[in-house]
Design an enzyme around this catalytic site. Structure first.
Site, PDB file in Angstrom:
ATOM      1  N   HIS A 158      -4.790 -40.325   1.097  1.00  0.00           N
ATOM      2  CA  HIS A 158      -4.991 -41.179  -0.075  1.00  0.00           C
ATOM      3  C   HIS A 158      -6.116 -40.622  -0.948  1.00  0.00           C
ATOM      4  O   HIS A 158      -5.959 -40.468  -2.164  1.00  0.00           O
ATOM      5  CB  HIS A 158      -5.331 -42.598   0.378  1.00  0.00           C
ATOM      6  CG  HIS A 158      -5.597 -43.539  -0.747  1.00  0.00           C
ATOM      7  ND1 HIS A 158      -6.854 -43.756  -1.248  1.00  0.00           N
ATOM      8  CD2 HIS A 158      -4.753 -44.264  -1.510  1.00  0.00           C
ATOM      9  CE1 HIS A 158      -6.782 -44.599  -2.263  1.00  0.00           C
ATOM     10  NE2 HIS A 158      -5.508 -44.929  -2.438  1.00  0.00           N
ATOM     11  N   LYS A 162       0.838  -1.202   0.000  1.00  0.00           N
ATOM     12  CA  LYS A 162       0.000   0.000   0.000  1.00  0.00           C
ATOM     13  C   LYS A 162       0.871   1.249   0.000  1.00  0.00           C
ATOM     14  O   LYS A 162       0.649   2.181  -0.776  1.00  0.00           O
ATOM     15  CB  LYS A 162      -0.924  -0.027   1.220  1.00  0.00           C
ATOM     16  CG  LYS A 162      -2.084   0.931   1.145  1.00  0.00           C
ATOM     17  CD  LYS A 162      -3.006   0.784   2.354  1.00  0.00           C
ATOM     18  CE  LYS A 162      -3.856  -0.457   2.262  1.00  0.00           C
ATOM     19  NZ  LYS A 162      -4.521  -0.799   3.527  1.00  0.00           N
ATOM     20  N   SER A 170      13.699 -42.052 -13.300  1.00  0.00           N
ATOM     21  CA  SER A 170      12.539 -41.225 -13.005  1.00  0.00           C
ATOM     22  C   SER A 170      12.514 -41.047 -11.498  1.00  0.00           C
ATOM     23  O   SER A 170      12.512 -42.033 -10.752  1.00  0.00           O
ATOM     24  CB  SER A 170      11.260 -41.909 -13.487  1.00  0.00           C
ATOM     25  OG  SER A 170      10.151 -41.140 -13.086  1.00  0.00           O
ATOM     26  N   MET A 205      -4.658  -5.476  10.613  1.00  0.00           N
ATOM     27  CA  MET A 205      -5.550  -4.537  11.288  1.00  0.00           C
ATOM     28  C   MET A 205      -6.384  -3.736  10.290  1.00  0.00           C
ATOM     29  O   MET A 205      -5.901  -3.305   9.257  1.00  0.00           O
ATOM     30  CB  MET A 205      -4.749  -3.579  12.161  1.00  0.00           C
ATOM     31  CG  MET A 205      -5.647  -2.820  13.128  1.00  0.00           C
ATOM     32  SD  MET A 205      -4.812  -1.446  13.918  1.00  0.00           S
ATOM     33  CE  MET A 205      -5.042  -0.174  12.693  1.00  0.00           C
ATOM     34  N   TYR A 256      12.136 -33.995 -18.291  1.00  0.00           N
ATOM     35  CA  TYR A 256      10.681 -33.839 -18.286  1.00  0.00           C
ATOM     36  C   TYR A 256      10.136 -33.920 -16.878  1.00  0.00           C
ATOM     37  O   TYR A 256      10.809 -34.414 -15.963  1.00  0.00           O
ATOM     38  CB  TYR A 256      10.013 -34.907 -19.171  1.00  0.00           C
ATOM     39  CG  TYR A 256      10.107 -36.319 -18.617  1.00  0.00           C
ATOM     40  CD1 TYR A 256       9.151 -36.791 -17.713  1.00  0.00           C
ATOM     41  CD2 TYR A 256      11.143 -37.174 -18.993  1.00  0.00           C
ATOM     42  CE1 TYR A 256       9.240 -38.067 -17.199  1.00  0.00           C
ATOM     43  CE2 TYR A 256      11.229 -38.457 -18.483  1.00  0.00           C
ATOM     44  CZ  TYR A 256      10.281 -38.901 -17.578  1.00  0.00           C
ATOM     45  OH  TYR A 256      10.363 -40.166 -17.057  1.00  0.00           O
ATOM     46  N   GLY A 272      -6.782  -9.991   7.478  1.00  0.00           N
ATOM     47  CA  GLY A 272      -6.290 -10.529   8.739  1.00  0.00           C
ATOM     48  C   GLY A 272      -5.449  -9.492   9.446  1.00  0.00           C
ATOM     49  O   GLY A 272      -5.299  -9.512  10.656  1.00  0.00           O
ATOM     50  N   CYS A 293       8.312 -38.204 -11.554  1.00  0.00           N
ATOM     51  CA  CYS A 293       6.897 -38.566 -11.527  1.00  0.00           C
ATOM     52  C   CYS A 293       6.456 -38.376 -10.088  1.00  0.00           C
ATOM     53  O   CYS A 293       7.239 -38.082  -9.228  1.00  0.00           O
ATOM     54  CB  CYS A 293       6.690 -39.994 -12.002  1.00  0.00           C
ATOM     55  SG  CYS A 293       7.644 -41.222 -11.113  1.00  0.00           S
ATOM     56  N   ARG A 311      -3.601  -1.182  -6.587  1.00  0.00           N
ATOM     57  CA  ARG A 311      -2.797  -2.399  -6.545  1.00  0.00           C
ATOM     58  C   ARG A 311      -3.237  -3.295  -7.706  1.00  0.00           C
ATOM     59  O   ARG A 311      -4.332  -3.107  -8.244  1.00  0.00           O
ATOM     60  CB  ARG A 311      -2.973  -3.135  -5.221  1.00  0.00           C
ATOM     61  CG  ARG A 311      -4.388  -3.612  -5.009  1.00  0.00           C
ATOM     62  CD  ARG A 311      -4.541  -4.347  -3.687  1.00  0.00           C
ATOM     63  NE  ARG A 311      -5.953  -4.596  -3.441  1.00  0.00           N
ATOM     64  CZ  ARG A 311      -6.515  -4.616  -2.247  1.00  0.00           C
ATOM     65  NH1 ARG A 311      -5.795  -4.389  -1.179  1.00  0.00           N
ATOM     66  NH2 ARG A 311      -7.789  -4.863  -2.102  1.00  0.00           N
ATOM     67  N   ARG A 351      -3.361   3.023   8.556  1.00  0.00           N
ATOM     68  CA  ARG A 351      -3.661   1.845   7.735  1.00  0.00           C
ATOM     69  C   ARG A 351      -2.502   0.864   7.783  1.00  0.00           C
ATOM     70  O   ARG A 351      -1.348   1.262   7.729  1.00  0.00           O
ATOM     71  CB  ARG A 351      -3.897   2.269   6.281  1.00  0.00           C
ATOM     72  CG  ARG A 351      -4.640   3.571   6.158  1.00  0.00           C
ATOM     73  CD  ARG A 351      -4.594   4.161   4.745  1.00  0.00           C
ATOM     74  NE  ARG A 351      -5.305   3.374   3.763  1.00  0.00           N
ATOM     75  CZ  ARG A 351      -5.351   3.682   2.469  1.00  0.00           C
ATOM     76  NH1 ARG A 351      -4.691   4.739   2.007  1.00  0.00           N
ATOM     77  NH2 ARG A 351      -6.027   2.923   1.636  1.00  0.00           N
TER      78      ARG A 351
HETATM   79  P1  ADP Z   1      -7.904  -2.143   3.194  1.00  0.00           P
HETATM   80  O1  ADP Z   1      -6.479  -2.542   3.177  1.00  0.00           O
HETATM   81  O2  ADP Z   1      -8.769  -3.045   3.995  1.00  0.00           O
HETATM   82  O3  ADP Z   1      -8.440  -1.833   1.841  1.00  0.00           O
HETATM   83  P2  ADP Z   1      -7.535   0.666   3.574  1.00  0.00           P
HETATM   84  O4  ADP Z   1      -6.374   1.085   4.374  1.00  0.00           O
HETATM   85  O5  ADP Z   1      -7.421   0.761   2.115  1.00  0.00           O
HETATM   86  O6  ADP Z   1      -7.964  -0.786   4.021  1.00  0.00           O
HETATM   87  O7  ADP Z   1      -8.742   1.542   4.076  1.00  0.00           O
HETATM   88  C1  ADP Z   1     -10.063   1.232   3.818  1.00  0.00           C
HETATM   89  C2  ADP Z   1     -10.792   2.451   3.313  1.00  0.00           C
HETATM   90  O8  ADP Z   1     -10.625   3.549   4.179  1.00  0.00           O
HETATM   91  C3  ADP Z   1     -10.269   2.941   1.988  1.00  0.00           C
HETATM   92  O9  ADP Z   1     -10.887   2.320   0.931  1.00  0.00           O
HETATM   93  C4  ADP Z   1     -10.665   4.378   1.999  1.00  0.00           C
HETATM   94  O10 ADP Z   1     -11.951   4.519   1.465  1.00  0.00           O
HETATM   95  C5  ADP Z   1     -10.667   4.730   3.446  1.00  0.00           C
HETATM   96  N1  ADP Z   1      -9.509   5.566   3.756  1.00  0.00           N
HETATM   97  C6  ADP Z   1      -8.292   5.173   4.134  1.00  0.00           C
HETATM   98  N2  ADP Z   1      -7.469   6.224   4.309  1.00  0.00           N
HETATM   99  C7  ADP Z   1      -8.215   7.321   4.043  1.00  0.00           C
HETATM  100  C8  ADP Z   1      -7.941   8.709   4.033  1.00  0.00           C
HETATM  101  N3  ADP Z   1      -6.742   9.182   4.327  1.00  0.00           N
HETATM  102  N4  ADP Z   1      -8.940   9.534   3.701  1.00  0.00           N
HETATM  103  C9  ADP Z   1     -10.157   9.052   3.394  1.00  0.00           C
HETATM  104  N5  ADP Z   1     -10.480   7.770   3.383  1.00  0.00           N
HETATM  105  C10 ADP Z   1      -9.521   6.888   3.705  1.00  0.00           C
HETATM  106 MG    MG Z   2      -8.029  -0.605   0.692  1.00  0.00          MG
END
Ligand code: ADP
Ligand code: MG
Ligand code: MG
Length: 887
Positions: A470, A28, A779, A109, A866, A107, A846, A354, A98
């Site tokens: 199995h 990210k 093999s 935060m 192979y 999984g 194999c 992404r 984030r």
């Molecule tokens: P995930 O990894 O679960 O997608 P994100 O970190 O992308 O979580 O955050 C989820 C949502 O929070 C994003 O899609 C966005 O809409 C919102 N968000 C995150 N950061 C900001 C920000 N700085 N301003 C506004 N919205 C935000």
């Molecule tokens: Mg996101």
């Protein structure tokens, strides 16, 4: 000097390449920096590195003065870029916190939005935005999110309080809540926190920030993160980064919005924008299901017949900007992007991009399309497809739109979907299948004697056993969908009934299995057929042009061979002859042979088997039309073929005219304490040469007959299993050569053939140089080689292997992916020593590993000629071999 923190956005990007390195700042963070770098509107922010996470988790405790200073400086960067101060009561800067690991990882935060709000700054936000409702809405969102993800309080209490507040006012939707309503709710929320936590909600904005940072780092070691990592082979020492970013607001009224989008359709691969958005909303509202999101494009909205306006129609300007960003990002990353955005009072902000997850079908279409568009080259297209994902396309799959009633869930042992009537044993399965009925074989677990029933069944369900049990291995080999280890299944064979979860069923009731996710469903669920044409075919042609290793199939029936060829196999790498012995019509003769008291008795029984076995080989050579076929002579311990029940003994006694008492005594004598290391493999050929002689005769007779009838002369490769010494191979090769010469004399023609061995014992690997003096090919039987090298039984290891993988003792299940350090060392050593003796020795693999991409990459490194995989894995192996060759 190491940096712990990198800033992005705000016009001054870092020039340090580490600031865009996913391993340092996470996916990210890297992409936010990248987007800011190419001039896209990204709210300014900073990223604390994964390295700091690893340090924090290892050492625990406090953050160093340097880290704290760098964070303070980076916060200053955001403040000056935005022109607001963090914690300023008049006009506060708010941030999001984030998580972001190297790869996107559910999984980890959840994101906290609106951090920096407290009783004072909320007033400032109301004043500076001129929108009191917005300010209090933001504050209540913040308290709820922070309490849930950072303080670990249960979110239900907050949701209930909101519901009650709405009911009290007679409101239906959140949007009806007024400023005063939100303000009252904030007071309630704070009371809930104080009661639950025993202290008030943190008002100090710096305490809020550091609390969130710690929570992100801690979440790397949470149980759900660990489970996800195990399922997806993600190393535990990567750590996660933390992204702190200035907030932009999609909840500032009707000119604001938030949304998610893909630059192409992730389900079909179609080149059309695909996404959802919501007016006057924030963050996760779009995916949270509280409000129904709207379509992004007019085309999608019209197609769905929906009323609420698309973003294209409702906000044409912001939409136009967004579409331009889509184009720019696809060109920049040369891949389909998954994007998150927010519009604040008409202004577009990019919050994430992404490479988007996609179905196998979409992956193929996009890769082929992008080559056509000149966006990527063929090599990139080949590299981009996950070989294992092709599995989705090689079996019928459940119609995603069909309703399903799930009774239980087991392990997704073999992909594909199957519906049929429940049968509880292999014979019933076969009998019903012969009448043309679709059946699902349900067993506690399966064993080699269930093979015919597994073959007859459309799908297999077991109550016990793991991904390499199995049932799982055989089902994958046959391309049968299988759910294994469904512990909610309990079978009562006496009454021919079973319970699946809460549901009482009997033999004959219909169930459906989804081998892709382990679901066991009641009744028949619609399926859709696999598609092997179009983009799939195109990509396979490209893969074939780039691979060096040949790809063969493990196949023992004409049907399997046909499937294998249809999927592009260039030969049979392993034809197991014992499966032919389990056939219902032959088992009596096989048992007679095994139970015979002397050679004369054995020869009499073998004479009955000869024409049957010859017919098998004949059919296989015909289908394979001149392609090489490696036939392994009888391998398993003889007792596997023996009768079990009294009834079976009596039946056999009638057929072969030997008393049951004698038969039982003879069966007793064959009992072994450790059959895997017992009287099996070439040891059978050494002690009962007439068995191998019969098999060799059947094989050469069939080969001569097929050569006479068609232009394509078969190229048999006779493989002697479980050889440990040169002498064993010498004796048995002489037997095969003698038999071949005899048959060629009788038939009046000679054929090319080869005699070689499986390398599946450590001693054979070590002495490969000597063995190659006799054997013309090796093999690698890596299933047994893994068992014998690790001293680990494949059938008994399911109970503890998980713990071994979890604790990092094995990076992956060594029966699924080859143990490169240990077993792999034996393979490369044997290859080297074999070649030193016989430079043109043919080398292949194999066994299950031949269909595993990581193991295939290893085979390429060692320079094998192979790989051989089960028919349904042939396309996977072709692609993986191409990827391995490309490096
Ligand atoms: P995930 O990894 O679960 O997608 P994100 O970190 O992308 O979580 O955050 C989820 C949502 O929070 C994003 O899609 C966005 O809409 C919102 N968000 C995150 N950061 C900001 C920000 N700085 N301003 C506004 N919205 C935000
Ligand atoms: Mg996101
Ligand atoms: Mg073996």
């Amino acid at each position: 000097m190491t940096s712990y923190v990198f800033t992005f956005g705000g016009g001054v990007g870092s020039s340090d390449p580490r600031s865009r390195d996913k391993t340092i700042v996470g996916g990210k963070g890297a992409n936010l920096a990248e987007m800011a770098g190419i001039g896209l509107p990204v709210p300014p922010g900073f990223t604390i590195t994964t390295e700091e996470c690893v340090r924090y988790l290892a050492e625990g405790g406090d953050f160093s003065a340097e880290v704290q200073a760098e964070v303070a400086k980076a916060l200053g960067h955001i403040e000056s870029a935005v022109g607001k101060k963090f914690g300023d009561a008049a006009d506060p800067l708010l941030v999001s916190v984030r998580s972001g690991a190297r790869v996107s990882m559910p999984g980890m935060m959840d994101t906290v939005l609106n951090l920096g709000l407290n009783d004072a700054t909320v007033e400032g936000l109301a004043a500076s935005s001129g929108d009191e409702r917005f300010a209090w809405d933001s504050y209540r969102r913040f308290i709820q999110m922070y309490s849930d993800v950072v303080l670990g309080l249960n979110h239900h209490a907050f949701e209930d309080a909101l519901e009650i507040a709405k009911e009290d006012q007679g409101y239906y939707a959140d949007v009806e809540m007024q400023a005063a309503d939100w303000q009252a709710l904030v007071a309630e929320y704070k009371a809930i926190v104080a009661a639950e936590l025993g202290r008030p909600f943190p008002q100090d904005v710096h305490e809020q920030l550091w609390g969130a940072i710690r929570a992100v780092f801690d979440s790397w070691d949470s149980d759900r993160a660990k489970v996800y990592r195990r399922l997806n082979d993600i190393p535990g020492d990567w750590g996660t980064a933390v992204n702190v970013q200035a907030m932009v607001f999609g909840n500032m009224g009707d000119t604001s919005a938030t949304g998610v989008a893909f630059t192409r359709d992730p389900a079909t691969g179609e080149k059309a924008y695909y996404g959802e958005w919501l007016v006057n909303a924030q963050g996760e509202d779009v995916v949270a299901g509280i409000r129904t999101p709207q379509y992004l494009t007019k085309a999608a909205r019209t197609r769905a017949g929906a009323k609420p306006l698309s973003m294209e129609e409702a906000m044409p300007e912001a939409y136009g900007e967004l579409a331009a960003v889509f184009e720019l990002l696809e060109k920049h990353y040369r891949d389909m992007q998954d994007i998150e955005f927010t519009v604040e009072r008409g202004k577009l902000w990019m919050l994430q991009t992404r490479s988007g997850k996609r179905t196998a079908k979409a992956a193929l279409k996009m890769a082929v399309d992008m080559v056509g568009e000149g966006l990527i080259d063929e090599k990139t297209a080949i590299r981009r497809i996950d070989p294992m994902a092709l599995d989705q396309l090689l079996h019928p799959t459940l119609d995603p739109d069909a309703p399903r009633e799930v009774l239980a869930r087991g392990l997704p042992a073999s992909p594909g979907a199957a519906s049929g009537a429940i049968v509880l044993d292999a014979d019933t399965a076969q009998a019903h299948a012969e009448r043309g009925e679709a059946v699902i074989l349900v067993r506690v677990e399966t064993s080699p004697e269930d093979i015919h029933g597994m073959h007859a069944a459309k799908g297999i369900l077991t109550a016990r056993g793991g991904m390499t049990s199995h049932a799982a291995v055989v089902a994958r080999g046959m391309g049968r969908p299988c759910v294994s280890g469904a512990s909610a299944v309990s079978i009562d064979l006496a009454s021919r009934t079973l319970k699946i979860g809460q549901c009482e069923l009997k033999e004959g009731d219909v169930i459906t299995l989804d081998g892709a996710n382990g679901d066991v469903m009641l009744g028949h669920v619609r399926t859709i057929e696999p598609e092997l044409v179009g983009d799939f075919g195109t990509l396979m042609v490209w893969a074939d042009q780039h691979r060096r290793m040949k790809v063969r199939a493990n196949a023992e029936t004409p049907a399997d061979c046909r499937t294998a060829r249809q999927f592009g196999a260039e030969g049979v790498g392993l034809c197991r002859t014992e499966h032919m012995f389990f056939d219902d019509k032959r088992i009596a003769a096989v048992r007679q042979m095994i139970l015979a008291e002397d050679e004369g008795g054995r020869r009499a029984a073998l004479a009955k088997l000869l024409p049957e076995q010859r017919a098998d080989f004949h059919a296989i050579f015909e289908v394979m039309a001149g392609l090489p076929v490696t036939v392994r002579l009888l391998d398993p311990p003889l007792h596997e073929f023996l009768p079990h029940s009294d009834a079976e003994f009596e039946e056999l006694s009638d057929v072969i005219g030997i008393g049951t008492a004698t038969l039982k005594r003879r069966a007793e004598e064959l009992h072994e304490f450790n059959p895997m290391l017992g009287h099996r493999g070439c040891r059978l050929g050494i002690t009962f040469p007439e068995i191998y002689e019969m098999q060799a005769r059947a094989l050469f007779e069939a080969a001569c007959d097929v050569a006479a009838a068609s232009g394509a002369a078969p190229v048999p490769e006779v493989m002697i299993p479980l050889v440990a010494t040169r002498r064993e191979l010498e004796i048995l090769k002489a037997l095969v050569d003698r038999t071949a010469a005899a048959v060629f004399g009788e038939k009046g023609r000679t054929l090319d053939y080869h005699v070689g061995t499986m390398i599946e014992l450590p001693r054979a690997a070590l002495l490969a140089g000597e063995i190659a003096e006799v054997g013309e090919f090796f093999s690698f039987g890596t299933n047994d080689l893994t068992q014998t090298t690790l001293g680990l039984s494949r059938d008994d290891s399911a109970k503890f292997l998980n713990a071994y993988v979890e604790q990092g003792i094995f990076p992956r299940d060594p029966f699924v992916s080859i143990d490169i350090d240990g077993v792999g060392q034996l393979v490369s050593l044997a290859a080297e020593r074999g070649r030193a003796t016989r430079p043109d020795i043919k080398l292949g693999i194999c066994g299950e590993h031949g269909g595993d991409p990581a193991s295939i990459a290893f085979c390429e490194k060692v320079g094998l000629d192979y790989v051989s995989a089960s028919p349904f894995r042939v396309p996977i192996a072709r692609l993986a071999a191409a990827q391995a060759a490309l490096g």
